[in-house]
Structures are given as structure tokens and as C-alpha cells.
Scaffold this motif. Structure first.
Motif, PDB file in Angstrom:
ATOM      1  N   ALA A  35       1.415   4.447  -1.265  1.00 11.07           N
ATOM      2  CA  ALA A  35       0.049   3.937  -1.389  1.00 11.07           C
ATOM      3  C   ALA A  35      -0.076   3.068  -2.627  1.00 11.07           C
ATOM      4  CB  ALA A  35      -0.938   5.095  -1.470  1.00 11.07           C
ATOM      5  N   VAL A  36      -0.875   1.999  -2.498  1.00 10.59           N
ATOM      6  CA  VAL A  36      -1.193   1.129  -3.621  1.00 10.59           C
ATOM      7  C   VAL A  36      -2.713   0.970  -3.648  1.00 10.59           C
ATOM      8  CG1 VAL A  36      -0.910  -1.151  -4.659  1.00 10.59           C
ATOM      9  CG2 VAL A  36       0.980  -0.140  -3.350  1.00 10.59           C
ATOM     10  N   GLU A  37      -3.352   1.538  -4.663  1.00  8.04           N
ATOM     11  CA  GLU A  37      -4.795   1.362  -4.843  1.00  8.04           C
ATOM     12  C   GLU A  37      -5.016   0.017  -5.527  1.00  8.04           C
ATOM     13  OE1 GLU A  37      -8.563   3.705  -6.879  1.00  8.04           O
ATOM     14  OE2 GLU A  37      -6.540   4.069  -7.635  1.00  8.04           O
ATOM     15  N   TYR A  38      -6.011  -0.767  -5.060  1.00  9.56           N
ATOM     16  CA  TYR A  38      -6.182  -2.106  -5.612  1.00  9.56           C
ATOM     17  C   TYR A  38      -7.639  -2.540  -5.672  1.00  9.56           C
ATOM     18  CZ  TYR A  38      -6.916  -3.890  -0.857  1.00  9.56           C
ATOM     19  OH  TYR A  38      -7.420  -4.135   0.401  1.00  9.56           O
ATOM     20  N   SER A  39      -7.865  -3.575  -6.485  1.00  9.53           N
ATOM     21  CA  SER A  39      -9.134  -4.298  -6.457  1.00  9.53           C
ATOM     22  C   SER A  39      -8.823  -5.720  -6.010  1.00  9.53           C
ATOM     23  CB  SER A  39      -9.816  -4.294  -7.828  1.00  9.53           C
ATOM     24  OG  SER A  39      -9.055  -5.019  -8.764  1.00  9.53           O
ATOM     25  N   TYR A  40      -9.843  -6.366  -5.424  1.00  6.80           N
ATOM     26  CA  TYR A  40      -9.662  -7.722  -4.925  1.00  6.80           C
ATOM     27  C   TYR A  40     -10.907  -8.544  -5.267  1.00  6.80           C
ATOM     28  CZ  TYR A  40      -9.089 -11.635  -1.723  1.00  6.80           C
ATOM     29  OH  TYR A  40      -8.983 -12.885  -1.194  1.00  6.80           O
ATOM     30  N   ALA A  41     -10.684  -9.696  -5.876  1.00  8.69           N
ATOM     31  CA  ALA A  41     -11.773 -10.582  -6.289  1.00  8.69           C
ATOM     32  C   ALA A  41     -12.749  -9.799  -7.166  1.00  8.69           C
ATOM     33  CB  ALA A  41     -12.438 -11.219  -5.081  1.00  8.69           C
ATOM     34  N   GLU A  42     -14.046 -10.074  -7.031  1.00  5.28           N
ATOM     35  CA  GLU A  42     -15.013  -9.421  -7.904  1.00  5.28           C
ATOM     36  C   GLU A  42     -15.459  -8.057  -7.408  1.00  5.28           C
ATOM     37  OE1 GLU A  42     -18.245 -11.907  -9.094  1.00  5.28           O
ATOM     38  OE2 GLU A  42     -16.916 -13.625  -9.427  1.00  5.28           O
ATOM     39  N   THR A  43     -15.488  -7.849  -6.097  1.00  8.85           N
ATOM     40  CA  THR A  43     -16.043  -6.589  -5.595  1.00  8.85           C
ATOM     41  C   THR A  43     -15.126  -5.806  -4.671  1.00  8.85           C
ATOM     42  OG1 THR A  43     -17.092  -7.687  -3.707  1.00  8.85           O
ATOM     43  CG2 THR A  43     -18.403  -7.465  -5.728  1.00  8.85           C
ATOM     44  N   GLY A  44     -14.072  -6.408  -4.159  1.00 12.03           N
ATOM     45  CA  GLY A  44     -13.239  -5.731  -3.168  1.00 12.03           C
ATOM     46  C   GLY A  44     -12.445  -4.566  -3.748  1.00 12.03           C
ATOM     47  N   TYR A  45     -12.277  -3.535  -2.925  1.00 14.80           N
ATOM     48  CA  TYR A  45     -11.540  -2.340  -3.316  1.00 14.80           C
ATOM     49  C   TYR A  45     -10.807  -1.838  -2.088  1.00 14.80           C
ATOM     50  CZ  TYR A  45     -10.526   2.489  -4.503  1.00 14.80           C
ATOM     51  OH  TYR A  45      -9.878   3.672  -4.718  1.00 14.80           O
ATOM     52  N   GLY A  46      -9.597  -1.312  -2.289  1.00 15.51           N
ATOM     53  CA  GLY A  46      -8.897  -0.766  -1.142  1.00 15.51           C
ATOM     54  C   GLY A  46      -7.594  -0.090  -1.493  1.00 15.51           C
ATOM     55  N   TYR A  47      -6.911   0.294  -0.448  1.00 13.11           N
ATOM     56  CA  TYR A  47      -5.586   0.891  -0.530  1.00 13.11           C
ATOM     57  C   TYR A  47      -4.698   0.208   0.487  1.00 13.11           C
ATOM     58  CZ  TYR A  47      -6.189   5.083  -3.430  1.00 13.11           C
ATOM     59  OH  TYR A  47      -6.355   5.947  -4.477  1.00 13.11           O
ATOM     60  N   TYR A  48      -3.503  -0.182   0.057  1.00 15.94           N
ATOM     61  CA  TYR A  48      -2.447  -0.520   0.993  1.00 15.94           C
ATOM     62  C   TYR A  48      -1.666   0.756   1.238  1.00 15.94           C
ATOM     63  CZ  TYR A  48      -3.008  -5.575   0.229  1.00 15.94           C
ATOM     64  OH  TYR A  48      -3.474  -6.861   0.158  1.00 15.94           O
ATOM     65  N   LEU A  49      -1.395   1.053   2.491  1.00 12.77           N
ATOM     66  CA  LEU A  49      -0.600   2.227   2.873  1.00 12.77           C
ATOM     67  C   LEU A  49       0.586   1.726   3.680  1.00 12.77           C
ATOM     68  CD1 LEU A  49      -3.535   4.515   4.033  1.00 12.77           C
ATOM     69  CD2 LEU A  49      -2.469   4.423   1.777  1.00 12.77           C
ATOM     70  N   ILE A  50       1.777   2.107   3.241  1.00 11.82           N
ATOM     71  CA  ILE A  50       3.004   1.612   3.857  1.00 11.82           C
ATOM     72  C   ILE A  50       3.786   2.803   4.407  1.00 11.82           C
ATOM     73  CG2 ILE A  50       5.136   0.312   3.471  1.00 11.82           C
ATOM     74  CD1 ILE A  50       3.638  -0.780   0.879  1.00 11.82           C
ATOM     75  N   PHE A  51       4.177   2.683   5.676  1.00 16.25           N
ATOM     76  CA  PHE A  51       4.970   3.720   6.336  1.00 16.25           C
ATOM     77  C   PHE A  51       6.169   3.069   7.002  1.00 16.25           C
ATOM     78  CE2 PHE A  51       0.581   5.135   6.430  1.00 16.25           C
ATOM     79  CZ  PHE A  51       0.664   6.448   6.017  1.00 16.25           C
TER      80      PHE A  51
END
Length: 102
Positions: free
Chosen positions: A46-62
């Protein structure tokens, strides 16, 4: 939002190594990548991240069935704990990788 991309790969570690450049160029990681296991028993990174000014998420790799599954769990309006926990909980409890018999 939940996005999915299927990629070629040889292992989970190779999958992350191949995606690391893309991740570093497109988002701002909020912590080091970490290993985790879903409640359905799949191991991933998992990679927790922010994107631009407001974006938030997780990349999940399997890596399952000789395929890399690259998920993006994304909240465009920033982190909302209730929404994210519901989205991740649904994902975590239902994700299932299977092969298609031809």
C-alpha cells in the motif's frame, strides 16, 4: 473512486519496482510503502498519497495469478475518515482474485 489496472509482472516486489517511478511522478506519498494483508487473505503493498491540493488516496498493489492488480482508492475532495473507512472496508472484505477457465 476505485480504479483498477491490470499489468504484466513476475512478483509483488517487481510490481512495486515497476510502478515506483509512476507513483513518485504523479502523487506525493505520505509515508513509506508498507505491506498488508486483506481480510480475504491477499498480501499486497500500500502507498498512502496526496494529489494536487485536495486529493487523497491509497494505491494498492497485488500480484496474483501471474497478474499485477494496481488499485487506486481515491477521494478527490480530501481525506474523509468515514467515507474512506467504508470504501476500504468494503474493498478489504470482498476483494477476490480468480482465474477464468477457457
Amino acid at each position: 473512486y476505485i480504479y483498477l489496472e491490470l499489468l504484466a509482472g513476475n512478483s509483488l516486489d517487481d510490481a512495486y519496482a515497476n510502478l515506483e517511478g509512476f507513483i513518485m511522478e504523479t502523487v506525493t506519498p505520505l509515508q513509506d510503502p508498507f505491506s498488508f494483508t486483506t481480510t480475504t487473505g491477499y498480501s499486497g503493498i500500500a502507498v498512502e498519497y496526496s494529489y494536487a491540493e485536495t486529493g487523497y488516496g491509497y494505491y494498492l498493489i497485488f500480484y496474483e495469478n501471474d497478474t499485477v492488480y494496481f488499485f487506486d482508492l481515491y477521494l478527490p475532495n480530501g481525506y474523509d475518515e468515514t467515507v474512506f473507512n467504508e470504501m476500504f472496508g468494503l474493498f478489504d472484505s470482498t476483494v477476490n482474485f480468480f482465474t477464468l477457465e477457457q
